[in-house]
Design an enzyme around this catalytic site. Sequence first.
Site, PDB file in Angstrom:
ATOM      1  N   ASP A 418     -50.508 -54.973 -60.129  1.00  0.00           N
ATOM      2  CA  ASP A 418     -49.566 -56.087 -60.209  1.00  0.00           C
ATOM      3  C   ASP A 418     -50.303 -57.337 -60.696  1.00  0.00           C
ATOM      4  O   ASP A 418     -51.402 -57.649 -60.224  1.00  0.00           O
ATOM      5  CB  ASP A 418     -48.962 -56.352 -58.831  1.00  0.00           C
ATOM      6  N   ASP A 461     -44.051 -57.528 -64.040  1.00  0.00           N
ATOM      7  CA  ASP A 461     -45.477 -57.794 -63.890  1.00  0.00           C
ATOM      8  C   ASP A 461     -46.200 -56.597 -63.285  1.00  0.00           C
ATOM      9  O   ASP A 461     -47.295 -56.733 -62.752  1.00  0.00           O
ATOM     10  CB  ASP A 461     -45.694 -59.043 -63.018  1.00  0.00           C
TER      11      ASP A 461
END
Length: 810
Positions: A418, A461
Amino acid sequence: MPFCRRLNLEAGPADRDKMSGEAQAGDHRHGDGQGRPGALSARAAEGLVAVLEVAAREASLTRTLVTLARVAAQTCDADRCSIWLREDDDVFVPVMSQFADGREDAEMWRMFLEFSAAAPFLHEAIRRGAAVACDETPDDYFGAEWMESFGIRSAICVPLSTAGSVVGAFVVDRMTVRPFSSAECRLVEAFSFQAALILESARHLDRQRRSRRAAEALERAAMSLGKHLEEGDLLQTLVAEARNALGAEVALLFQLEPRAEKISRVFASPAEDTGAVPAPSGPDVGGDALRELLLAVREPLVADGGDDSGAELARLLGLNSCIAVPVGSRGELEGVLVCGEVASCRRYEPEERELVRALAAHAGAAIDNALLYRRAVDASRRDPLTDIGNRRAFEEELERELARARRYGHPLSVVLVDLDNLKEINDGWGHQTGDSVLRRIAGILAAGLREGDHAFRIGGDEFALVLPETPAAAAAILADRLRLAAARTSFGIQDMRVSISAGISAFPAHASAAETLIRLADRALYETKAGGRNAVAVSRLGAGETAPGERFGVDLGRVLAEGSLVAAYQPIVELPTSRIVGYEALCRLDPAAGEVPTPMLFRAAHALGLSVELERLCTSVAAGGARDLPEDATLFLNISPAVLESPAFSVESVVAALESAGIDAHRAVLEVTEQHRVPDSGALAYALRACREAGFGIAVDDLGAGPADLELLGRFDFDYAKIDIVYVQGAGASPARRRLLAGLRLLAAETGAQVIAEGVETEDDLTTVAELGFWAAQGYALASPSPRVARPAGCGAPSPPHSGVATVET
């Protein structure tokens, strides 16, 4: 000694005198006594009429030719008539040879084998373009050896001409020395003309048949090619269809890479291991000479004795004859299709050559489609921003690598990554900067992986890595190296430090199902972000924690993937009549997959968010085992309100599962049970209404087990109410429990529902519920659950199924 002479078919004075003399001598076979071939002409007319009548009557041109040859021999007072086809300038093949008495000439094929003796005679007729007779008359000598070999004393040969070209010869012969007259020659010519017409018809019909077969073969091939979008499947189909369409012994497709100047793949039909025909085994299969020749192919090549443009290719492949055509796509050479004969020789007709050309053209169009399909598939599996795989590609690759890991016993790790501060970047520096950072992160991940590893962007993301043959510890080292690489990279953002976090799970240490691995890695990632970001965490299962789906000793993801459930069916018996009114399907884990109680299995599904998937599997398994459900019986299926309220629930999927087993929705009841949570009335009402509209009956299950099911009974109308086992068992021995049971039955009955007692396991229980007026009951006292739908002895047919409409209390 026989000699050959050219005959003048326009009868001169000598001929007329001879014919007149024959007629005056009383030989009415050859003239009418007035210098005209009167009687002979009549016989000729009769013979030709007979042949024409046969031609009009017969569907077989072969039988027509047989009749023509026999009648010609009889009419010309000859012993035999034969028809020869000209294969090329030097080869004649006998296609018909008949004696005047109707016998087939058994010597015909010996004539063919020794045709060289007859060749001068046949060639002379063709060279002159006129009838040539061979007899005792001194003239040019041509056929002595042939005539003496077969005992022929006189013979006449007339060229067979069709469409302006000579295609063969028509020969009539006698075993006695009697020269053929000009009139007889005209008669032979008349018969040869008819033979030429028949042969022309035969050739025309043959061309039509070949064209029709070619068109049908091309249509079949086009349909087969159109079914394949993967290039490998398409090219293998092409060689199989080409071989079948042409009737070839073998077909090969050499896939080429012209820019690399190499043969990339070879497709063959039949496959080499079938042993159907000898495999091509020329001196240079796969060698430089073959490669150079194939790369230079731009036009069809043929090797069949007549056209030898492909002779070198045939030699290199060890073929006796072949036809080769280039296969192109978008103006570029993609390969060369070769059809050939290994064990025999063959001459390729124009229609066959055109068929192979057309097949290659269709293949080129199919390759174009396959290329477009491949590009579309690639695009659907790639993230357009970062140019790495997307979520779909990630899920497919994970399943593929996981299957491989199971097969070979190798470890596999899943890493979820992430980007820690994408929102701050987008808010402070704009989305273009955020997109640039995402592209840079994707590049860092892809560059830091080993060969065989895969990187994907699966969300805004979020990234994912699939690391084959990698245990969790090694994956953590790699992930930390990627984290440090991202931390050391300058992204050109002032006062902003870009970082990534990662969570890891591994097969088989943590789980064996793809979905479970993803969930565990996601939970580990969540823990890193909750602990401050810019870190790597491995699932803590190795420290003693278990995954929600596996803490009960079962991999729920695998259960769902493999369908590891079994069903049992317990009859529901109408008490006043002892008739079966239905069967409740009870699903549990297949013992081969583990010993896990069913309630725990459903709690695990709820923890993993897989309740809808598990209920869907239960429905499918239950329906599949109830295919023998009697036409007048009802199937009861369990379902929870949480599943009914889920956006993922689809009543259509339940209907489809039942219909696949031949069960209509009107013969099924959905049992709704909830003990702890009061469901969302609006969502549940909508789902129940949809179920009713589809035809399902609705039952409230385990009534009295908790407050939620009583509230359900108060909010909705049900067709059936099933009283929980806790109130049924022992009610006969406890007055207080009997009063509670009677009250629950009365409460349920006042809603209009048919009331069923569950858990009736003793004769005392059965007597009690019958005395209290229960409509039906189920339990071991009546029948045990069975792995199939079965009607116990003494139980009759059920009463009519449910009816009613759901309403919502407001």
